[in-house]
Design a protein around this motif. Structure first.
Motif, short mmCIF file in Angstrom:
data_model
loop_
_atom_site.label_atom_id
_atom_site.label_comp_id
_atom_site.label_asym_id
_atom_site.label_seq_id
_atom_site.Cartn_x
_atom_site.Cartn_y
_atom_site.Cartn_z
N CYS A 263 77.55 27.53 100.06
CA CYS A 263 76.26 28.22 100.16
C CYS A 263 75.30 27.39 101.00
O CYS A 263 75.15 26.19 100.79
CB CYS A 263 75.67 28.45 98.76
SG CYS A 263 74.08 29.31 98.79
N LEU A 264 74.65 28.04 101.96
CA LEU A 264 73.67 27.35 102.81
C LEU A 264 72.34 27.14 102.11
O LEU A 264 71.55 26.30 102.52
CB LEU A 264 73.46 28.14 104.10
CG LEU A 264 74.68 28.25 105.00
CD1 LEU A 264 74.37 29.13 106.20
CD2 LEU A 264 75.13 26.87 105.46
N ARG A 265 72.09 27.88 101.06
CA ARG A 265 70.81 27.76 100.34
C ARG A 265 70.84 26.65 99.31
O ARG A 265 69.92 25.85 99.22
CB ARG A 265 70.47 29.09 99.68
CG ARG A 265 69.08 29.09 99.08
CD ARG A 265 68.71 30.42 98.51
NE ARG A 265 68.50 31.38 99.59
CZ ARG A 265 68.37 32.68 99.40
NH1 ARG A 265 68.45 33.18 98.19
NH2 ARG A 265 68.18 33.49 100.41
N CYS A 266 71.92 26.58 98.50
CA CYS A 266 71.94 25.59 97.40
C CYS A 266 73.10 24.59 97.50
O CYS A 266 73.26 23.77 96.62
CB CYS A 266 71.98 26.30 96.06
SG CYS A 266 73.52 27.17 95.72
N ASP A 267 73.91 24.67 98.55
CA ASP A 267 75.05 23.77 98.78
C ASP A 267 76.15 23.88 97.73
O ASP A 267 76.97 22.98 97.59
CB ASP A 267 74.61 22.30 98.87
CG ASP A 267 74.42 21.87 100.31
OD1 ASP A 267 74.67 22.69 101.22
OD2 ASP A 267 74.04 20.72 100.55
N ASN A 268 76.21 24.98 97.02
CA ASN A 268 77.23 25.19 96.00
C ASN A 268 78.58 25.45 96.67
O ASN A 268 78.68 26.17 97.65
CB ASN A 268 76.85 26.38 95.12
CG ASN A 268 77.89 26.70 94.10
OD1 ASN A 268 78.52 25.81 93.54
ND2 ASN A 268 78.10 27.97 93.87
N TRP B 139 79.19 35.53 98.90
CA TRP B 139 78.24 35.61 97.81
C TRP B 139 78.33 34.32 97.01
O TRP B 139 79.42 33.90 96.61
CB TRP B 139 78.56 36.82 96.94
CG TRP B 139 77.72 36.95 95.74
CD1 TRP B 139 76.45 37.44 95.67
CD2 TRP B 139 78.07 36.57 94.40
NE1 TRP B 139 75.99 37.39 94.39
CE2 TRP B 139 76.97 36.86 93.58
CE3 TRP B 139 79.20 36.02 93.83
CZ2 TRP B 139 76.97 36.60 92.22
CZ3 TRP B 139 79.20 35.77 92.47
CH2 TRP B 139 78.10 36.07 91.69
N CYS B 140 77.20 33.68 96.78
CA CYS B 140 77.16 32.43 96.02
C CYS B 140 77.17 32.71 94.52
O CYS B 140 76.38 33.53 94.03
CB CYS B 140 75.90 31.64 96.39
SG CYS B 140 75.72 30.11 95.45
N GLY B 141 78.06 32.05 93.81
CA GLY B 141 78.17 32.23 92.38
C GLY B 141 77.07 31.52 91.60
O GLY B 141 76.87 31.79 90.42
N HIS B 142 76.32 30.63 92.25
CA HIS B 142 75.28 29.88 91.56
C HIS B 142 73.91 30.53 91.72
O HIS B 142 73.24 30.84 90.75
CB HIS B 142 75.24 28.44 92.08
CG HIS B 142 74.26 27.58 91.39
ND1 HIS B 142 73.04 27.28 91.92
CD2 HIS B 142 74.31 26.96 90.18
CE1 HIS B 142 72.37 26.50 91.08
NE2 HIS B 142 73.13 26.29 90.02
N CYS B 143 73.48 30.78 92.96
CA CYS B 143 72.13 31.31 93.20
C CYS B 143 72.12 32.79 93.58
O CYS B 143 71.07 33.40 93.65
CB CYS B 143 71.41 30.50 94.26
SG CYS B 143 72.06 30.69 95.94
N GLY B 144 73.30 33.38 93.85
CA GLY B 144 73.38 34.79 94.20
C GLY B 144 73.07 35.11 95.65
O GLY B 144 72.94 36.27 96.02
N HIS B 145 72.93 34.10 96.48
CA HIS B 145 72.64 34.31 97.91
C HIS B 145 73.81 35.04 98.57
O HIS B 145 74.97 34.74 98.32
CB HIS B 145 72.41 32.96 98.58
CG HIS B 145 72.14 33.03 100.04
ND1 HIS B 145 72.93 32.40 100.95
CD2 HIS B 145 71.18 33.65 100.73
CE1 HIS B 145 72.46 32.64 102.16
NE2 HIS B 145 71.39 33.39 102.05
N GLN B 146 73.49 36.03 99.43
CA GLN B 146 74.50 36.76 100.18
C GLN B 146 74.26 36.56 101.66
O GLN B 146 73.11 36.58 102.11
CB GLN B 146 74.44 38.25 99.89
CG GLN B 146 74.88 38.63 98.53
CD GLN B 146 74.84 40.13 98.33
OE1 GLN B 146 74.42 40.87 99.21
NE2 GLN B 146 75.28 40.58 97.18
N ALA B 147 75.33 36.37 102.42
CA ALA B 147 75.22 36.22 103.87
C ALA B 147 76.46 36.78 104.53
O ALA B 147 77.56 36.70 103.97
CB ALA B 147 75.05 34.74 104.24
N TRP B 148 76.28 37.37 105.69
CA TRP B 148 77.42 37.89 106.46
C TRP B 148 77.94 36.81 107.38
O TRP B 148 77.17 36.06 107.98
CB TRP B 148 77.00 39.13 107.25
CG TRP B 148 76.59 40.25 106.36
CD1 TRP B 148 75.33 40.73 106.18
CD2 TRP B 148 77.43 40.98 105.47
NE1 TRP B 148 75.34 41.72 105.24
CE2 TRP B 148 76.62 41.90 104.80
CE3 TRP B 148 78.79 40.95 105.19
CZ2 TRP B 148 77.12 42.79 103.86
CZ3 TRP B 148 79.28 41.85 104.25
CH2 TRP B 148 78.46 42.75 103.60
#
Length: 94
Positions: A75-80, A42-51
Motif C-alpha cells: 500500500c502506498l498510503r500506509c506501507d502495509n 485493495w489494502c487490507g489495513h486502511c482500505g485504500h484502492q488504486a488501479w
C-alpha cells in the motif's frame, strides 16, 4: 445511475471505484486479462484502492500468475504488505 433496462447513463464516483475481488487461479497471468479489464489493488489495513498501470504490469509481470503478484503488493498510503488483495474492474466505455 442506471436506466430501467440496466443501461449505464452516467458514471458516478462510486461506480468507477467499485470493483470485484478476483478468485485467484494459479493459471491466470497478467497476459490472460482482456484489453478492457484493469487490475487494481485493495489494502487490507486502511482500505485504500488504486488501479495498477497495465503497461507496467504487462512488461514486468507478464507471465507471473496473479497469485504471485498479489503477494508483492504494498500500500502506498500506509506501507502495509499483508492482507492486500487484487481487484478487477473494467475500463470506462467511450
Amino acid at each position: 445511475m442506471r436506466h430501467a433496462r440496466s443501461v449505464l447513463l452516467a458514471a458516478t464516483r462510486a461506480e468507477t471505484i467499485r470493483a470485484d475481488e478476483i478468485e485467484l487461479d494459479e493459471k491466470i497471468c497478467v497476459k490472460d486479462l482482456r484489453e478492457w479489464e484493469r487490475l487494481g489493488a485493495w489494502c487490507g489495513h486502511c482500505g485504500h484502492q488504486a488501479w495498477l498501470e497495465r503497461r507496467d504490469l504487462d512488461r514486468r509481470f507478464r507471465a507471473v500468475p496473479l497469485v504471485g503478484l498479489q503477494a508483492k503488493l504494498r500500500c502506498l498510503r500506509c506501507d502495509n504488505r499483508t492482507g492486500n488483495r487484487l481487484i478487477l474492474g473494467n475500463l470506462p466505455r467511450d
